[in-house]
Scaffold this motif. Structure first.
Motif, PDB file in Angstrom:
ATOM      1  N   MET A   1       0.800  -1.266  -0.108  1.00 47.73           N
ATOM      2  CA  MET A   1      -0.092  -0.006  -0.038  1.00 47.73           C
ATOM      3  C   MET A   1       1.042   1.166  -0.131  1.00 47.73           C
ATOM      4  SD  MET A   1      -2.866   1.119   2.902  1.00 47.73           S
ATOM      5  CE  MET A   1      -1.956   1.235   4.153  1.00 47.73           C
ATOM      6  N   LYS A   2       0.456   2.290  -0.838  1.00 50.95           N
ATOM      7  CA  LYS A   2       1.315   3.420  -0.797  1.00 50.95           C
ATOM      8  C   LYS A   2       0.181   4.640  -0.460  1.00 50.95           C
ATOM      9  CE  LYS A   2       0.828   4.638  -5.719  1.00 50.95           C
ATOM     10  NZ  LYS A   2       1.316   5.300  -6.859  1.00 50.95           N
ATOM     11  N   GLU A   3       1.024   5.460   0.045  1.00 51.05           N
ATOM     12  CA  GLU A   3       0.133   6.762   0.314  1.00 51.05           C
ATOM     13  C   GLU A   3       0.224   7.812  -0.907  1.00 51.05           C
ATOM     14  OE1 GLU A   3      -0.562  10.160   3.513  1.00 51.05           O
ATOM     15  OE2 GLU A   3       0.608   8.474   4.052  1.00 51.05           O
ATOM     16  N   ASN A   4      -0.909   8.396  -1.572  1.00 52.36           N
ATOM     17  CA  ASN A   4      -0.805   9.216  -2.538  1.00 52.36           C
ATOM     18  C   ASN A   4      -0.655  10.514  -2.177  1.00 52.36           C
ATOM     19  OD1 ASN A   4      -1.499   7.297  -4.510  1.00 52.36           O
ATOM     20  ND2 ASN A   4      -3.557   7.296  -4.079  1.00 52.36           N
ATOM     21  N   LEU A   5      -0.438  11.528  -2.963  1.00 44.83           N
ATOM     22  CA  LEU A   5       0.025  13.008  -2.580  1.00 44.83           C
ATOM     23  C   LEU A   5      -1.491  13.526  -2.003  1.00 44.83           C
ATOM     24  CD1 LEU A   5       1.610  14.249  -5.901  1.00 44.83           C
ATOM     25  CD2 LEU A   5       2.731  13.358  -3.549  1.00 44.83           C
ATOM     26  N   ARG A  17       7.846  -9.047  -3.623  1.00 40.23           N
ATOM     27  CA  ARG A  17       7.862  -9.022  -2.099  1.00 40.23           C
ATOM     28  C   ARG A  17       8.775  -8.391  -1.284  1.00 40.23           C
ATOM     29  NH1 ARG A  17       7.062 -15.201  -1.796  1.00 40.23           N
ATOM     30  NH2 ARG A  17       6.122 -15.063  -3.804  1.00 40.23           N
ATOM     31  N   ARG A  18       9.088  -6.926  -1.898  1.00 42.11           N
ATOM     32  CA  ARG A  18      10.249  -6.402  -1.164  1.00 42.11           C
ATOM     33  C   ARG A  18       9.874  -5.025  -0.622  1.00 42.11           C
ATOM     34  NH1 ARG A  18      12.041 -10.797  -1.493  1.00 42.11           N
ATOM     35  NH2 ARG A  18      13.768 -11.495  -2.636  1.00 42.11           N
ATOM     36  N   LEU A  19       8.730  -4.305  -0.949  1.00 38.61           N
ATOM     37  CA  LEU A  19       8.399  -3.311  -0.425  1.00 38.61           C
ATOM     38  C   LEU A  19       8.000  -3.371   1.098  1.00 38.61           C
ATOM     39  CD1 LEU A  19       5.952  -2.144  -3.397  1.00 38.61           C
ATOM     40  CD2 LEU A  19       8.183  -1.348  -2.997  1.00 38.61           C
ATOM     41  N   SER A  20       8.400  -2.003   1.601  1.00 35.34           N
ATOM     42  CA  SER A  20       8.035  -2.000   2.926  1.00 35.34           C
ATOM     43  C   SER A  20       6.671  -1.722   3.580  1.00 35.34           C
ATOM     44  CB  SER A  20       9.065  -1.013   3.707  1.00 35.34           C
ATOM     45  OG  SER A  20       8.820   0.127   3.374  1.00 35.34           O
ATOM     46  N   GLY A  21       6.254  -1.707   4.507  1.00 36.81           N
ATOM     47  CA  GLY A  21       4.715  -1.284   4.945  1.00 36.81           C
ATOM     48  C   GLY A  21       3.767  -2.366   4.913  1.00 36.81           C
ATOM     49  N   ARG A  22       2.564  -2.117   5.198  1.00 40.24           N
ATOM     50  CA  ARG A  22       1.532  -3.164   5.540  1.00 40.24           C
ATOM     51  C   ARG A  22       1.191  -3.880   4.131  1.00 40.24           C
ATOM     52  NH1 ARG A  22      -1.785  -4.842   9.318  1.00 40.24           N
ATOM     53  NH2 ARG A  22      -3.731  -5.501   8.690  1.00 40.24           N
ATOM     54  N   GLY A  23       1.256  -4.999   4.396  1.00 43.70           N
ATOM     55  CA  GLY A  23       0.809  -5.855   2.994  1.00 43.70           C
ATOM     56  C   GLY A  23      -0.189  -6.889   3.094  1.00 43.70           C
ATOM     57  N   ALA A  24      -0.903  -7.466   2.097  1.00 47.11           N
ATOM     58  CA  ALA A  24      -1.912  -8.478   2.201  1.00 47.11           C
ATOM     59  C   ALA A  24      -1.371  -9.347   0.931  1.00 47.11           C
ATOM     60  CB  ALA A  24      -3.206  -7.597   1.636  1.00 47.11           C
ATOM     61  N   TRP A  25      -1.377 -10.797   1.393  1.00 46.52           N
ATOM     62  CA  TRP A  25      -1.138 -11.660   0.252  1.00 46.52           C
ATOM     63  C   TRP A  25      -2.560 -12.199  -0.262  1.00 46.52           C
ATOM     64  CZ3 TRP A  25      -1.809 -16.932  -1.244  1.00 46.52           C
ATOM     65  CH2 TRP A  25      -0.727 -17.309  -1.791  1.00 46.52           C
ATOM     66  N   LEU A  26      -2.125 -12.464  -1.607  1.00 41.90           N
ATOM     67  CA  LEU A  26      -3.358 -12.780  -2.646  1.00 41.90           C
ATOM     68  C   LEU A  26      -3.140 -13.754  -3.537  1.00 41.90           C
ATOM     69  CD1 LEU A  26      -6.564 -12.130  -3.367  1.00 41.90           C
ATOM     70  CD2 LEU A  26      -5.450 -10.478  -4.932  1.00 41.90           C
ATOM     71  N   HIS A  27      -3.698 -14.931  -3.896  1.00 41.20           N
ATOM     72  CA  HIS A  27      -3.207 -15.650  -5.030  1.00 41.20           C
ATOM     73  C   HIS A  27      -3.179 -14.785  -6.350  1.00 41.20           C
ATOM     74  CE1 HIS A  27      -5.091 -18.965  -2.494  1.00 41.20           C
ATOM     75  NE2 HIS A  27      -3.803 -19.387  -2.652  1.00 41.20           N
ATOM     76  N   PRO A  28      -2.220 -15.117  -7.329  1.00 37.86           N
ATOM     77  CA  PRO A  28      -2.325 -14.330  -8.416  1.00 37.86           C
ATOM     78  C   PRO A  28      -3.272 -14.868  -9.495  1.00 37.86           C
ATOM     79  CG  PRO A  28      -0.443 -15.820  -8.455  1.00 37.86           C
ATOM     80  CD  PRO A  28      -1.169 -16.142  -7.004  1.00 37.86           C
TER      81      PRO A  28
END
Length: 83
Positions: A1-5, A17-28
């Protein structure tokens, strides 16, 4: 998740799977993505309203790719009775 301007939040697909912050796993798989979008799973996972455009774009691309590998037949083959 990212914060927009503008302060809103957006889901970002992190294939590596390298970004920091809160994540949610989902089948592709497209069915899983479609169901998660329909049920509002991302809003629950991230505990608030989030933009899901990245997931929607990926779902659209996966659907197009699957149509390209198995094109639907739009013209029926001749039955032979026309001759």
């Amino acid at each position: 998740m990212k914060e927009n301007l503008d302060g809103s939040h957006a889901v970002v697909i992190d294939d590596r799977r390298r970004l920091s912050g809160r994540g949610a796993w989902l089948h592709p798989q497209p069915a899983c993505m479609e169901q998660a979008l329909k049920r509002g799973a991302f809003n629950r996972a991230f505990r608030g309203q989030v933009e899901t455009r990245d997931v929607e774009d990926r779902l659209h691309a996966l659907k197009e790719a699957s149509l390209g590998s198995h094109p639907k037949q739009t013209v029926l083959p001749e039955s032979g009775s026309e001759n």
